[in-house]
Design a protein around this motif. Structure first.
Motif, short mmCIF file in Angstrom:
data_model
loop_
_atom_site.label_atom_id
_atom_site.label_comp_id
_atom_site.label_asym_id
_atom_site.label_seq_id
_atom_site.Cartn_x
_atom_site.Cartn_y
_atom_site.Cartn_z
N TYR A 1 0.82 -1.21 0.00
CA TYR A 1 0.00 0.00 0.00
C TYR A 1 0.85 1.25 0.00
O TYR A 1 0.54 2.23 -0.67
CB TYR A 1 -0.94 0.01 1.21
CG TYR A 1 -2.18 -0.81 0.98
CD1 TYR A 1 -3.11 -0.46 0.01
CD2 TYR A 1 -2.43 -1.94 1.73
CE1 TYR A 1 -4.24 -1.21 -0.21
CE2 TYR A 1 -3.56 -2.72 1.52
CZ TYR A 1 -4.47 -2.34 0.55
OH TYR A 1 -5.59 -3.08 0.33
N LYS A 2 1.96 1.22 0.73
CA LYS A 2 2.86 2.37 0.75
C LYS A 2 3.44 2.62 -0.64
O LYS A 2 3.54 3.76 -1.10
CB LYS A 2 3.98 2.13 1.76
CG LYS A 2 4.93 3.29 1.91
CD LYS A 2 5.98 3.04 2.97
CE LYS A 2 6.92 4.21 3.09
NZ LYS A 2 7.99 3.93 4.07
N ALA A 3 3.81 1.55 -1.33
CA ALA A 3 4.36 1.68 -2.68
C ALA A 3 3.30 2.24 -3.64
O ALA A 3 3.62 3.06 -4.51
CB ALA A 3 4.87 0.34 -3.18
N LEU A 4 2.06 1.83 -3.47
CA LEU A 4 0.99 2.34 -4.33
C LEU A 4 0.73 3.83 -4.09
O LEU A 4 0.47 4.58 -5.03
CB LEU A 4 -0.31 1.55 -4.11
CG LEU A 4 -0.33 0.14 -4.65
CD1 LEU A 4 -1.61 -0.57 -4.21
CD2 LEU A 4 -0.25 0.15 -6.16
N ARG A 5 0.82 4.25 -2.83
CA ARG A 5 0.59 5.66 -2.52
C ARG A 5 1.68 6.55 -3.10
O ARG A 5 1.42 7.66 -3.54
CB ARG A 5 0.53 5.86 -1.01
CG ARG A 5 -0.79 5.49 -0.40
CD ARG A 5 -0.91 6.03 1.02
NE ARG A 5 0.16 5.61 1.90
CZ ARG A 5 0.14 4.53 2.67
NH1 ARG A 5 -0.92 3.74 2.66
NH2 ARG A 5 1.16 4.24 3.45
N SER A 6 2.91 6.05 -3.10
CA SER A 6 4.03 6.86 -3.58
C SER A 6 4.18 6.84 -5.10
O SER A 6 4.92 7.63 -5.65
CB SER A 6 5.33 6.42 -2.92
OG SER A 6 5.67 5.11 -3.34
#
Length: 86
Positions: A80-85
């Protein structure tokens, strides 16, 4: 009309149904030439595929098997962190 099932789909079906397969088994059963590429493709499609090392109780040899697993909370959070960034 017939539909052709891809090698990746056959491997995915086997893993989802609980099979634990070595690279050699995937190659021989499904005719896959590049097992790492198929596993990478399936992972990119969202399958949580893990490669676990095992030691044979028969001869003590170490071998690796692919299997479907449940991702840890840390892995999901990182996704999820990778998707947000992105």
């Amino acid at each position: 009309m017939t539909t052709k099932t891809t090698q990746a789909a056959k491997v995915a079906t086997a893993l989802v149904n609980g099979a634990e397969l070595t690279a050699k088994q995937i190659s021989s059963r499904y005719g896959v030439k590049n097992v790492r590429a198929v596993i990478s493709q399936l992972r990119s499609e969202g399958f949580s595929i893990y490669l676990n090392k095992r030691v044979s109780s028969f001869d003590g040899e170490t071998y690796s098997k692919y299997m479907i697993g449940t991702p840890t909370r840390a892995v999901v959070a990182a996704g999820y962190k990778a998707l947000r960034s992105a």
